[in-house]
Each structure stands twice: as C-alpha cells, then as structure tokens.
Design an enzyme around this catalytic site. Structure first.
Site, PDB file in Angstrom:
ATOM      1  N   SER A 156      39.554  34.852  45.968  1.00 40.22           N
ATOM      2  CA  SER A 156      39.517  35.178  47.437  1.00 40.22           C
ATOM      3  C   SER A 156      38.941  36.503  47.994  1.00 40.22           C
ATOM      4  O   SER A 156      38.820  36.782  48.808  1.00 40.22           O
ATOM      5  CB  SER A 156      40.881  35.093  48.076  1.00 40.22           C
ATOM      6  OG  SER A 156      41.593  36.207  47.349  1.00 40.22           O
ATOM      7  N   LYS A 191      48.731  35.837  53.230  1.00 41.65           N
ATOM      8  CA  LYS A 191      47.911  37.050  53.344  1.00 41.65           C
ATOM      9  C   LYS A 191      47.829  37.492  55.046  1.00 41.65           C
ATOM     10  O   LYS A 191      47.654  38.762  55.133  1.00 41.65           O
ATOM     11  CB  LYS A 191      46.449  36.622  52.890  1.00 41.65           C
ATOM     12  CG  LYS A 191      46.118  36.110  51.961  1.00 41.65           C
ATOM     13  CD  LYS A 191      44.762  35.502  51.321  1.00 41.65           C
ATOM     14  CE  LYS A 191      44.561  35.172  49.810  1.00 41.65           C
ATOM     15  NZ  LYS A 191      43.240  34.679  49.818  1.00 41.65           N
TER      16      LYS A 191
END
Length: 804
Positions: free
Chosen positions: A679, A722
C-alpha cells in the site's frame, strides 16, 4: 343355509372398518355412521339380511365403491339394540360369500346387487387330510400360545364341514386384514384349506422364534441375577474377613455414574467394558490408573446435556448493547442467528472469526454473546500452541495422556452447545510434533465436527451445536484452508467519539466500582477522556484507555482516604496532575510541507497508523538504497515507483539521466519495526518525485495505494483502519484508489462527513493533488468525492496536462 335368504339379489350394505365377518361366524357389531344405521334399519324392516364388506382404508368416513373390497359376506341380523347417542348394536351371523356386482344407491344408505357363491360339496381324501392337518396344527398353536383360549380349540374341533372349518380357523386367528380378505376370496374349499394351513404354519414358526428369543432373554436375566448374588456373597465374605472393598465400591460408583449420564448406546457399551476391565485388575496396577482416568473423562463430558437458547431477540439485543458500544456487524450476526433458530428448531452453530487489533473487545464480546444466548461459555487460548495433541489429545499409550483442549473446554462448559471461544488463532505455530492448525480443520468444519474424534477418547463427540468464536489480530497468519471454514468479521477499531462513549458509559463506571468510588466522589469530563485517548494512548482499542482511567481512580481513592478531598472533577486542565505529562504527540502528521517527504498509511497489529516516507538524493552512481526494515513486497513497490518516476522524468522536468548521477535513499522511519505490504507505492513515488523536482509534498494529505510501472493505481486493503488513523492524526484529506470507493461504506459516517477523499486511478492524478505547484489541478481532474482547493504555491509545469 337359512331358508329365509333369497340368494342373489339387491341388499343394503354396511361397510366395515378394520374387521371382517366370515360365513358361519357370529359377530357383534356397533354401528354409528348414518348410512350404516339407515342400512341396518332397512334390513330389520325387510328380511334381516345385509351385505357386510370391508373398507380398504379405515380412515375414510364416507366410502365409495372404490373404497370397498368387492368380496363380502351375506349376514343375518340376529339381534339389535339402540344405544344412547343414536348408535346401534347388532349381533350378525355370516351366511355365505357374495361378490358385489353393482352399486344401485348411495343415499340414504348403500344398496348393492350381489352374486352368491354357494358352498361346494367337493370332498375327497386330500380334503380329508387337509382337514385333519389343519386341526392338528391349530391344536399345536393353542398349546404353544397362552393368548388363545382353550374354548377356541373346542369350537374348531367340533366343526366337520371343511369349508366352515377354514372360515372358523381364519376368524379365530390374529391375522392381518389383507390375509383375512384373501381367505374370503377363496371360493374353492381345497384352496381355502391350503391357505389356512399356510397361515397356521407361519404362526407356528413365529411362535417358536419368540420362544427361542424369550429363552435367551430369560437365560441372560438368570445369569445377571446369579452374578449379582455371587457379588453380594463376595461382599459378605470380605466383610466377615475384615477386607476393605474400596475397589468394589469404586466399580459400583462408575456403573451408577454411567447409568445416570444418559450416554449414547455405543459410548455406554464401551464404558461398561472398561468398567469390567477395571474390576478384574489389581487396584495398584498402572493400567488401572489409566482406565480409571479414562472413565472419569467419559462420565464428565456433556454427551446429552444441552442448555436452552434464549430466543428473545429484543432481550438479546438489549444485553449486547448493554455490554458493548458499537460493533454493529457482530451484534447483527448474532441476532440473525437467533432469528433463524426461531424458524428452524435445529441448526448447526455458526463459526465466527473476529479479526481486529488488541483492545477492541473481541474476547469480551464473545462472553456477551454467550450471555445474550443464555449459553454456557468456554474459552481456550491458542497462542503459542505447536503440538497437534493439544487439539486432538494424546493417545492412551503415552504416559500422562489426556484429551485435547477442545474436550477440556467442553467439560468446563458442562453442555454440548456452549459458546466456545478460541483466542489468538493467528498465533498458532507448528513443529515436528504436528500442525495444530490442520487439526482444527475438523473442529471448525460444520460437515465434520458432528463426530469429532479425540485421540484419547477414541469415540465420536458431537460438536455441531457449539457456537465457535475465534479471535485474531490479522488474517495473514491463519492458513487459508482454516480461514475458509470461518465467517470473518473485522473489528477495525474505535473512532475518537466511540472511545469517549465507551469510556464514559462502560470503562469509567467499571473502574470506579472496582476502586470503591461512588458517582459523588469522581467525575471525569468528556474532554478529559478525549485528551487521554489522544495524548496518553496510541491504540485502536480501549485497553490502555481503561488503564489510564484506573490510574485516575487509584489516585482519587488515595486522596479520599487521606481526607484531602471529598469529590474530584477531572478535566482537560488538571489531567496532568493525575497522569503526568502527555506521552504522545497527537497525530504524527508533518507540521509543514517538505521536499522528499510524503505521508503514507499502513495497517499494523494495533490498527492503522501513519507511515511517513522519506527520500533524499546524494551525488553518486545511481544506487537505490532502501532502509527501515522493509519486507520483500514493500521493496518491490519502491522499485516500481522508482521505475515509474524514471519513465516520467521528462514530464516532471527532471534530468532524464539523474539515475546515473545521484544515489537515491528511501527510508521509512522507526527502522526497528518490520514493515511490509503493497500500500506504500504512491507515497514512495510522490516522495521520490518531490525530491527530484524540488517541489514540496502537501503535509495535510495522506495517501495509500499500489503503483504499477505504467503509473496505474491499484486498490489496497484495510481502508477503514487507515482512514481512522488519518482522522486521528488530524489530516482531513486522503488519496485512495478508485477501486476502493466501495470500502468507504464501512467507515463511520461521523468520520466521512469530516474528511475529503480523492479517488484516483493514475499516478499523475496523485501528483496533481499532493505536490504544490500551479497548474496541477488543470487538465484531467480526479474523480474525487469532495472538492480539493487549488494548491497555494507554484512549480514547473507538467508537459502532459491530460495524463496518459
């Protein structure tokens, strides 16, 4: 033949249910159906003759022609009396066989035209032999059976006519209705006698078989009584000799426990065999200890003990909400299970896997589920388990063998349908002793755990009604085959508002009660709880928040005992008096825009966290250095980002030969912490582009996504975790891959309302948003959920304003 009978003709018919009348027999009848009563009345008013035929199905109340056998009996009514309620009782005598040719009327009663079958006069030596054999065999039945009265033998012996003999024996014997009807259909005397003899011989065979079975049972009972008598004698002799009978008492106790345990037949048989073995062994033999322990386990397990579920959905929902704030997905799944249980009385228990960082309430939630369902609760911890025998048990050939943790938990629960919690399933390990995760495949498979086999028990144990709940911090370490058997529910962590609610409604009252404080002694404001979660803890859950509240309670308790105060109000201003200086800086976002630094986001065991990416250039020969304890996947992301920036050097206004003149160093701070995952690609590419162009990256923008060599932005996981990390850090703009649009539905609305999400599918769009230069918001616009303000500072123009 009765002289008044006019032979073939038309007669009223009475259908019989469950019985049959033979010629030459006298039978009492009780008639209640309206048609039958009317037929009997007409027969009495005429010549007293009526046709009696049997119904094919007894449950039919109003039979038609297709419901009645075609062969019946002409009978004469000898007596008739009316009973209270309108029923009639009649005594009828069978006159002869008849066949129903036509139904002439159905109301008010059934009338039929019949053809008679006169009794034939055939008589020869074979018929004489059949008559004698029938009488002898019937006499044998009477002698063998206690159910047949002696008067029946006298009645049969006095009959001389062969046909009448066959009908009389058929009426006396307890035959099926189909067999009696078949006998009625036989118009030939020889065939009728042969069929009766067949029925008699079959009955004799059955009676001899019953006699043999009865003899065996009687012998078994006599042997049992003999053993009991001998045991009692042995006890009396031992008592007279002064010998102790501890072993005999122990064996008797085991037998009683096995009987009271209501075990399945197979299990009970094996347990009694083990008791017999124990009885024959010397008391101090090593094998006796093994057998004794084995029997104790058998009688202690809940083979047929089951608690009743609380199926009141509203009450279960109230209990779940009383114990936990939020966690809507898990609560909804439990309520769905209860709803289905109300509709389907028997169903397999679900197997749930709660995945989330520490402190979000996975274990305590399982306890609440058990309380809501009204079930027993059992818990085992799988952290560090590396031996398959921990799950399946040891075989009894080993010294100190015991069942596995599954049966330990079932014994602890005391019922066959508890809520069974398996904590830390992602912490399982394996070595040369086997793989415990593979052993769990049978336990957590609804198609196999109906007969779970433990190596120690060596008998199938039913786990299908158990509601299994497992917990894990992440799914990466759970084998795919095992994860496939569980229904995964993610608990990503709590927002700041949720922590305030949990602290005020659950944690603070709990700690005040444990520390002996009343509501008048201590009050903690919401701002204080918010400050604790921001500056004194760094977690996705609330475990450390509870510890800090416990610290406040201890200090307040000390002040109360010393008499320094009677009531304390803790707020944001005086919080440092109780907890000291803050340990964390609220949010880890950069304070200003800097060159070569981009804010990435990662998912850790404690939830989401910001991950700044630093890039610096040095004179050199084009080496690419990666530091920060990066994993293989993250290293490959850095290589892909580096290649993309090289391919876009001209568009970025960068010297295309920079890779030959400079060494590039990419570093992810907190180098002692391992980092891996796909990511960070766009964050690395943004930081690298910033370092090469000298254009700062916006400090108030966080980003996550993987980048390809062509610059495409690929989706990533952990969007909710996140997003919460970005929100906690005070950043309100976040760049996400376009394909992650669907994941925003899982983020709490109070978070999404206060943030802006930029959805992109190419790296050029990321650079327009993240880098501060005029013209970056011109050309092709990103598909954002919320508008992005124009950058405040300017840089070199991009050559391609429309993107690839």
């Amino acid at each position: 033949m009765v002289k008044a009978w006019k032979g073939a003709g038309e007669y009223p018919l009475i259908p019989l249910r469950g019985m049959l009348v033979f010629p030459s027999t006298i039978v009492p009848l009780e008639v209640g159906r309206q048609r039958s009563v009317s037929a009997l009345d007409e027969a009495m008013s005429q010549d007293r003759f009526v046709v009696l035929a049997t119904q094919r199905e007894t449950r039919v109340d109003e039979p038609g022609p297709g419901d009645i056998f075609p062969m019946g009996t002409i009978a004469e009514i000898k007596q008739m009396a009316r009973l209270p309620g309108g029923n009639l009782r009649a005594v009828v005598e069978g006159i002869g066989r008849c066949e129903i040719l036509e139904y002439t009327a159905m109301d008010p009663h059934i009338r039929v035209t019949v053809r008679e079958f006169p009794e034939s006069l055939e008589h020869d030596a074979e018929i004489e032999a059949l008559v004698r054999t029938v009488k002898e065999q019937y006499e044998k039945i009477v002698k063998m059976s206690k159910k047949v009265p002696a008067e029946a033998l006298i009645a049969v012996s006095s009959v001389q006519e062969p046909g009448k003999l066959a009908d009389t024996v058929g009426a006396q014997m307890a035959l099926k209705l189909e067999d009696k009807q078949a006998l009625l259909h036989e118009t030939s005397i020889r065939a009728r006698l042969e069929r009766v003899l067949e029925f008699i011989n079959r009955e004799i065979d059955l009676m001899e078989l019953e006699k043999r079975i009865s003899g065996r049972v009687k012998k078994q009972i006599e042997r049992t009584q003999k053993e009991f008598y001998l045991r009692e004698q042995m006890k009396a002799i031992q008592k007279e000799l002064g010998d102790k009978d501890d072993k005999g008492g122990e064996v008797a106790e085991f037998r009683q426990k096995i009987q009271e345990a209501n075990l399945p037949a197979e299990i009970e048989e094996k347990a009694l065999k083990e008791v017999d073995r124990l009885e024959k062994m010397p008391p101090m033999a090593a094998e006796a200890v093994v057998v004794r322990t084995y029997l104790e386990w058998i009688v202690a397990l809940p083979w047929n003990v089951e608690t009743e579920d609380r199926l009141d959905i509203n009450e279960a929902e109230r209990i779940l909400n009383e114990d936990h704030y939020g966690l809507d997905k898990v609560k909804e799944r439990v309520l769905e299970y209860l709803a289905v249980r109300q509709l389907v009385k028997s169903m397999k228990g679900p197997i749930l896997c709660l995945v989330g960082p520490p402190g979000v309430g996975k274990t305590s939630l399982a306890k609440s589920v058990a309380r809501a369902l009204g079930r027993k609760f059992a818990r085992i911890s799988l952290g560090g388990v590396r031996d398959e025998a921990e799950i399946r048990g040891h075989r009894r050939t080993y010294v100190g063998a015991l069942p596995g943790r599954i049966l330990h938990g079932m014994r602890q629960a005391g019922s066959k349908n508890p809520v069974f919690l398996m904590d830390e399933i992602d912490k399982l390990t394996s070595d040369f002793r086997g793989d415990p995760a593979a052993a769990l495949l049978e336990v957590l498979d609804p198609e196999q755990n109906l007969a779970f086999s433990d190596h120690y028990l060596e008998m199938p144990f039913d786990l299908s009604k158990v509601m299994f709940i497992t917990t894990a911090n992440s799914t990466h370490n759970i084998p795919k085959a095992l994860l496939d058997r569980m229904e995964t529910i993610f608990l990503p962590g709590y927002t700041e508002e949720e922590k305030i609610h949990i602290g005020r409604l659950f944690l603070l009252p709990k700690q005040m009660k444990e520390h002996g404080l009343a509501g008048a002694n201590l009050e903690v404001s919401d701002n204080a709880i918010k400050e604790i979660s921001r500056r004194y803890t760094r977690e996705a859950g609330v475990r450390n928040l509870e510890r800090e509240l416990a610290t406040i309670c201890r200090k307040v308790a000390k002040e109360l005992v010393k008499g320094e105060t009677e009531a304390v109000r803790v707020n944001k201003t005086n919080l440092t008096r109780y907890l000291g200086i803050p340990r964390y800086r609220y949010g880890t976002a950069e304070k200003k825009d800097e060159i070569g630094i981009a804010t990435g986001v990662a998912v850790t065991d404690t939830g989401g966290d910001l991950m700044p990416i630093e890039v610096t250039l040095m004179m050199g020969k084009g080496n690419l250095m990666l530091t920060g304890k990066l994993g293989d996947v993250m290293k490959e992301s850095a290589q892909a980002a580096f290649s993309y920036v090289r391919s876009r050097a001209h568009d970025l206004g960068v010297d295309e030969g920079f890779h030959e003149k400079y060494d590039v160093h990419i570093h992810v701070p907190e180098g002692a912490i391992p980092k891996d995952g796909p990511s960070a690609g766009i964050a690395i590419a943004s930081a690298l582009a910033s370092a090469l162009t000298g254009i700062p990256v916006r400090h108030d923008v966080a980003m996550t996504g993987e980048v390809t060599l062509r610059g495409r932005v690929l989706p990533v996981g952990g969007v909710k975790e996140k997003t919460l990390a970005v929100f906690r850090a005070g950043i309100r703009t976040m760049i996400l891959p376009e394909d992650n649009r669907k994941d925003l539905d899982e983020v709490a609305r109070n978070v999404t309302r206060r943030m802006r999400f930029i959805l992109v599918d190419h790296m050029d769009e990321v650079l327009r948003v993240a880098m501060l230069r005029p013209g970056f918001n011109e050309g092709r616009q990103s598909r954002d959920c919320f508008p992005i303000p124009e950058p405040a500072t300017g840089c070199l123009p991009m050559a391609d304003q429309t993107g690839p």
